[in-house]
Design a protein around this motif. Structure first.
Motif, PDB file in Angstrom:
ATOM      1  N   ARG A 839       0.837  -1.203   0.000  1.00  0.00           N
ATOM      2  CA  ARG A 839       0.000   0.000   0.000  1.00  0.00           C
ATOM      3  C   ARG A 839       0.871   1.251   0.000  1.00  0.00           C
ATOM      4  O   ARG A 839       0.557   2.242  -0.684  1.00  0.00           O
ATOM      5  N   SER A 840       1.973   1.241   0.768  1.00  0.00           N
ATOM      6  CA  SER A 840       2.870   2.398   0.801  1.00  0.00           C
ATOM      7  C   SER A 840       3.474   2.650  -0.568  1.00  0.00           C
ATOM      8  O   SER A 840       3.577   3.795  -1.034  1.00  0.00           O
ATOM      9  N   VAL A 841       3.889   1.568  -1.261  1.00  0.00           N
ATOM     10  CA  VAL A 841       4.462   1.706  -2.598  1.00  0.00           C
ATOM     11  C   VAL A 841       3.422   2.277  -3.556  1.00  0.00           C
ATOM     12  O   VAL A 841       3.714   3.177  -4.366  1.00  0.00           O
ATOM     13  N   VAL A 842       2.190   1.784  -3.467  1.00  0.00           N
ATOM     14  CA  VAL A 842       1.126   2.269  -4.352  1.00  0.00           C
ATOM     15  C   VAL A 842       0.877   3.761  -4.142  1.00  0.00           C
ATOM     16  O   VAL A 842       0.799   4.539  -5.100  1.00  0.00           O
ATOM     17  N   ASP A 843       0.748   4.172  -2.882  1.00  0.00           N
ATOM     18  CA  ASP A 843       0.467   5.579  -2.595  1.00  0.00           C
ATOM     19  C   ASP A 843       1.535   6.494  -3.172  1.00  0.00           C
ATOM     20  O   ASP A 843       1.232   7.542  -3.761  1.00  0.00           O
ATOM     21  N   LEU A 844       2.802   6.105  -3.031  1.00  0.00           N
ATOM     22  CA  LEU A 844       3.901   6.941  -3.535  1.00  0.00           C
ATOM     23  C   LEU A 844       3.952   6.901  -5.060  1.00  0.00           C
ATOM     24  O   LEU A 844       4.252   7.904  -5.712  1.00  0.00           O
ATOM     25  N   GLY A 848       3.273  10.063  -8.097  1.00  0.00           N
ATOM     26  CA  GLY A 848       4.193  10.437  -9.160  1.00  0.00           C
ATOM     27  C   GLY A 848       5.656  10.169  -8.874  1.00  0.00           C
ATOM     28  O   GLY A 848       6.518  10.541  -9.672  1.00  0.00           O
ATOM     29  N   LEU A 849       5.982   9.525  -7.767  1.00  0.00           N
ATOM     30  CA  LEU A 849       7.386   9.256  -7.458  1.00  0.00           C
ATOM     31  C   LEU A 849       7.907   8.120  -8.330  1.00  0.00           C
ATOM     32  O   LEU A 849       7.200   7.145  -8.606  1.00  0.00           O
ATOM     33  N   SER A 850       9.169   8.244  -8.743  1.00  0.00           N
ATOM     34  CA  SER A 850       9.806   7.188  -9.531  1.00  0.00           C
ATOM     35  C   SER A 850      10.219   6.040  -8.619  1.00  0.00           C
ATOM     36  O   SER A 850      10.241   6.175  -7.392  1.00  0.00           O
ATOM     37  N   ASN A 851      10.595   4.898  -9.234  1.00  0.00           N
ATOM     38  CA  ASN A 851      11.052   3.768  -8.424  1.00  0.00           C
ATOM     39  C   ASN A 851      12.236   4.133  -7.520  1.00  0.00           C
ATOM     40  O   ASN A 851      12.251   3.786  -6.341  1.00  0.00           O
ATOM     41  N   VAL A 865      11.178  -2.387  -4.903  1.00  0.00           N
ATOM     42  CA  VAL A 865      10.050  -1.565  -5.352  1.00  0.00           C
ATOM     43  C   VAL A 865       9.412  -2.207  -6.597  1.00  0.00           C
ATOM     44  O   VAL A 865       8.180  -2.342  -6.702  1.00  0.00           O
ATOM     45  N   LYS A 866      10.269  -2.612  -7.517  1.00  0.00           N
ATOM     46  CA  LYS A 866       9.770  -3.224  -8.764  1.00  0.00           C
ATOM     47  C   LYS A 866       8.984  -4.494  -8.470  1.00  0.00           C
ATOM     48  O   LYS A 866       7.920  -4.744  -9.055  1.00  0.00           O
ATOM     49  N   THR A 867       9.495  -5.296  -7.533  1.00  0.00           N
ATOM     50  CA  THR A 867       8.808  -6.534  -7.161  1.00  0.00           C
ATOM     51  C   THR A 867       7.447  -6.247  -6.541  1.00  0.00           C
ATOM     52  O   THR A 867       6.435  -6.890  -6.867  1.00  0.00           O
ATOM     53  N   HIS A 868       7.417  -5.259  -5.621  1.00  0.00           N
ATOM     54  CA  HIS A 868       6.143  -4.908  -4.981  1.00  0.00           C
ATOM     55  C   HIS A 868       5.113  -4.452  -6.027  1.00  0.00           C
ATOM     56  O   HIS A 868       3.935  -4.831  -5.967  1.00  0.00           O
TER      57      HIS A 868
END
Length: 893
Positions: A839-844, A848-851, A865-868
């Motif tokens: 969920r944290s990765v999705v929100d960021l 608009g944040l990059s990997n 990040v890519k795996t998530h």
């Protein structure tokens, strides 16, 4: 016992006579007593004390320690000299006398303090403080006057008996079997010189030039004493003054010149510096040979390099002659130049073998100190400041940080307003030494000033050192910035072939990975950093790097290897005799022993430092109080663990509680829970969980979840189960092996209490297998789970379940634990299926944040990040970020 013998100075000539004195003094010295051998210079106090020390050595189970104080002029430094002789560490900010007393504890040791006269107050305070706390300590001192302490037995050192005086004189004169006429002349010499040993030695030195009769005749006429002729000095002082004057008058011009010039050297100097006192090659050394023959200089040739010295009273006379010749200032300047050259020329050795470099500097330390003091007192203090800057590494590597800070602060002040490389070097040196002393703020302020000045004037090498210390400062402020600065500086230093900065910054990167619980990366960085450190014998930073490597290795699940590394860290730090380096290594070793369940060994690792502190708040040593708390918890003493944890927030001399590190707060919360103070534990855990920094500390986050879950075991078993599973997920993602094993045990408890007995037993068996594989001891959860299962599961069934678990590797067991959640798992798809990290990765991502930016924000790797995101896309049935944004439901929505 051999160590005590080695600690005593070498006797360079035979000891003659004093049979009655030896017996009386040997009988007088004992535990709890202070005996002072008092008398004028030259009466033989030091030789008598040395012979007594050797005679009574067997009577002192913990040995005899000799401390020579003739080159010490600072009362405050006396206790440091004694501590070094006794191998006692003094923490910065602690009461040094009390610390030395604790270091001695019950040791039955004789402490010999030689040449105390110029340090009356400092020695008296030390002796009083030690004897008041150490009933088994004995003190034997030599001084021209009594120390003036309670209970002191003063033994006045008498002149030699006539027979002993004759034997001494004739032996030193190499007279062989003298004729009756020569013996009569020798007796006249002994009577004329009041049978004073040093005066007899001086006279005997001329036996190769004058016959014994000529010696007796030349001594017949009295000479004026040093104060101009008034015979008001004590009888034997007059005799010594006259014999000094007589011996000096007999020297030739070259010998007189060298004699007075040697007065600028502190006791102990080498032939190299003597050779520079004369422009004619070889003449100074030939002349030195003559002064040795005449007993005005003594030579110690027992070591690899010969060392020379003047006795204190002889040196005093030489300095008077130097002043009369109006040569004091130029010779002091020459002395400063000689030792500045010596230290600067030795610097390349520091970059290849720091042990050898430290030994080279240590042997010349008294002269280097004197040279710095003189240099900083000059109208132009440049050379003094250069020498102070060059000594910064020595103060950094030795337990002399306070002394170094004082000198370097003075050097900074003498260069105030100057914008040159020397001022940058002095500032960087001050910052370096502050890193090991008790002046953290001053050090970082100096580092920033040095870095700015170096950048302004283009002093790249100084700038790299200063910037490396600035990067260390960022550890407590901004880990991202610390990492970026250290990585940039490491690359720059590799290009510049600056090995120390490159390796130290690589080690710093490893430490940051350790902080973030990225153990594989930490181990990789630290292993690489240690290659260069070991090549240079860089004990200072290598001991830290080994300590961090041991911790990372332990938490990644290889405790036997971690223990080996921690032992290496202790051995590496030991020769530095520095509280901070050794304390850090011992704390890491103790933590590993706690993980292994070897509580006695953990206590033994901590004991040498604990004995010095004796209940006082310690100067900062990372993890010291926390490890004590862990040890107390492991031994079943939560109240003791609470007290230890709370001590971490206190500074020496302060009883108020201060902030604790997150790691210590977890131990404190655990102890509060085990003691039954559940409300306090819950409040502490809630506060800790709300801290923003916790997101960057996966191990702490998981520990907090586990402890919160334990608090719910009796009230909300399903929520407890969810929290334990979330803790295990965090640990699995970060490969926190020891944490994963603890997580399996925690799940075994909650499942057993919930009634899911087979799964609980299987997980407990898997945890037992993992404990054996990692070399770690079962935690309290394992005991609790086993107790519940023993009461609820048939013996054979339990054995079968446990054996099934023991057949699983750790990864298989974690997979089993995840599947064992059954219907209570998250759904396989939809927003509810996402983990908190997903969920944290999705929100960021939607913001608009990059990997790379997401990775930096969440303190995870780009690959993670890519795996998530891949998991998220699969669970939500989307193909890219655009589709994800259309479906996005905020986490709080």
């Amino acid at each position: 016992m051999s160590d005590s013998t080695d600690a005593l100075p070498t006797e360079l000539s035979s000891f003659i006579g004093r049979t009655e004195e030896l017996a009386a003094i040997g009988a007088a010295v004992g535990p709890g007593r202070v005996v002072t051998l008092a008398g004028p210079g030259g009466c033989g106090k030091t030789r008598l004390a040395l012979r007594v020390a050797r005679t009574v050595l067997a009577d002192w189970p913990d040995g005899v320690r000799w401390v020579a104080l003739e080159d010490e002029h600072d009362d405050a430094a006396v206790v440091q000299r004694v501590a070094a002789a006794l191998d006692v560490l003094i923490p910065g900010g602690a009461d040094p006398v009390a610390t030395v007393a604790r270091g001695l504890a019950d040791r039955e040791t004789l402490l010999v303090l030689d040449n105390c006269e110029q340090l009356g107050d400092g020695v008296a305070a030390l002796v009083t403080g030690l004897l008041g706390r150490c009933p088994r300590l004995g003190v034997l001192a030599t001084s021209r006057a009594p120390l003036g302490v309670g209970g002191e037995q003063v033994r006045r050192v008498p002149a030699l008996g006539l027979a002993d005086a004759l034997t001494l004189f004739l032996e030193r004169a190499h007279a062989g079997e003298p004729t009756p006429q020569a013996r009569t002349a020798a007796r006249r010499v002994c009577d004329r010189l009041d049978r004073l040993p040093l005066a007899l030695e001086l006279a005997a030195g001329w036996a190769g030039t004058l016959s014994l009769t000529q010696l007796a005749d030349s001594l017949h006429e009295p000479y004026a004493v040093l104060d101009g002729g008034a015979r008001t000095a004590p009888f034997r002082q007059q005799t010594l003054a006259e014999s000094m004057r007589w011996s000096h008058e007999l020297l030739d011009d070259d010998e007189r010149a060298l004699f007075r010039r040697l007065g600028v050297f502190e006791p102990g100097f080498s032939a190299d510096v003597v050779a520079e006192l004369d422009a004619t090659p070889g003449r100074a050394l030939r002349t030195l040979r003559g002064l040795i023959d005449k007993s005005l200089v003594t030579a110690d040739t027992t070591g690899a390099v010969a060392r020379y010295r003047m006795l204190g009273v002889v040196r005093d006379y030489a300095l008077l002659q130097l002043a009369e010749a109006a040569e004091t200032e130029p010779l002091r300047d020459h002395h400063l130049a000689a030792y500045l050259a010596l230290v600067e020329q030795a610097d390349p050795l520091r970059n290849t073998d720091q042990d050898a470099w430290r030994a080279r500097i240590t042997v010349e330390l008294a002269n280097i100190r004197a040279a710095i003091d003189w240099g900083l007192s000059r109208d132009d203090p440049s050379d003094g400041r250069r020498l102070a800057a060059a000594m910064a590494w020595f103060w950094y590597l030795e337990p002399r940080g306070v002394e170094g800070v004082q000198v370097l602060r003075s050097a900074v002040d003498r260069g105030n307003g100057q914008r040159d490389e020397l001022q940058a070097r002095v500032l960087a040196g001050l910052a370096l030494v502050c890193d090991t002393a008790v002046y953290g703020f001053v050090g970082y302020e100096s580092a920033r000033a040095a870095a700015a000045l170096a950048a302004e004037i283009g002093a790249d090498a100084v700038g790299r050192l200063a910037r490396s210390l600035c990067a260390v400062e960022q550890l407590g402020i901004d880990l991202d910035r610390a990492y970026a600065d250290a990585d940039e500086l490491r690359r720059e230093s590799l290009h510049a072939d600056d090995g120390f900065v490159a390796d130290s910054m690589q080690a710093l990167l490893g430490l940051i990975h350790l902080f973030r619980d990225e153990y594989r990366s930490a181990i990789e960085q630290l292993d690489q950093a240690l290659v260069g450190m070991r090549q240079r014998n860089d004990r200072g930073f290598a001991s830290f790097a080994l300590t961090w490597l041991a911790t990372a290795t332990a938490r990644s699940g290889d405790l036997p290897r971690a223990a080996e590394l921690a032992e290496q860290a202790v051995a590496t730090a030991q020769p530095l005799h520095d509280f901070h380096h050794l304390g850090s290594a011992r704390a890491a070793l103790a933590e590993i022993r706690v993980y292994q369940g070897r509580f006695d060994d953990a206590t033994a690792a901590l004991e040498p430092i604990d004995r010095l502190l004796d209940g006082e708040a310690s100067p900062f040593v990372p993890g010291w109080e926390r490890v004590h708390g862990m040890l107390a918890l492991g031994a079943g003493h939560p109240a003791e663990a609470i007290a230890w944890c709370r001590r971490e927030g206190r500074t020496p001399g302060d009883t108020a509680d201060g902030p604790l590190t997150p790691w210590t707060q977890v131990v404190l919360a655990t102890a509060l829970r085990e003691l039954g103070e559940t409300d306090s534990a819950a409040a502490l855990l809630d506060t800790l969980a709300a801290e923003p920094m916790i997101r960057a500390l996966p191990a702490v986050s998981a520990d907090v979840l586990d402890q919160q879950a334990f608090l719910l075991h009796d009230s909300d078993i399903e929520q407890a189960l969810r929290l334990h599973h979330e803790a295990l997920r965090i640990r699995t993602e970060r490969e926190l092996v020891l944490g994963c094993v603890a997580g399996l045990e925690a799940l075994a408890v909650v499942l057993a209490r919930r009634g899911t007995l087979e799964s609980a037993a299987v997980l407990l068996g898997a945890a037992e297998r993992a404990r054996a594989d990692t070399g770690s001891a079962p935690g309290r959860s394992a005991e609790t789970a086993r107790a519940v299962l023993d009461s609820r599961v048939a013996e054979q069934d339990l054995a079968d379940y446990l054996e099934r678990g023991r057949s699983m590797g750790l990864a298989q067991a974690i997979d089993y634990a995840t599947k064992a959640r059954g219907r209570r798992n998250r759904p396989d798809s939809g927003w509810a299926s996402l983990t908190p990290m997903e969920r944290s990765v999705v929100d960021l991502a939607v913001d608009g944040l990059s990997n790379p930016e997401i990775a930096a924000r969440l303190f995870i790797s780009r690959g993670t990040v890519k795996t998530h995101l891949a998991h998220v896309y699969a669970k939500l049935g989307v193909a890219n970020r655009t589709e994800l944004a259309r479906l996005h439901v905020p986490a709080d929505g």
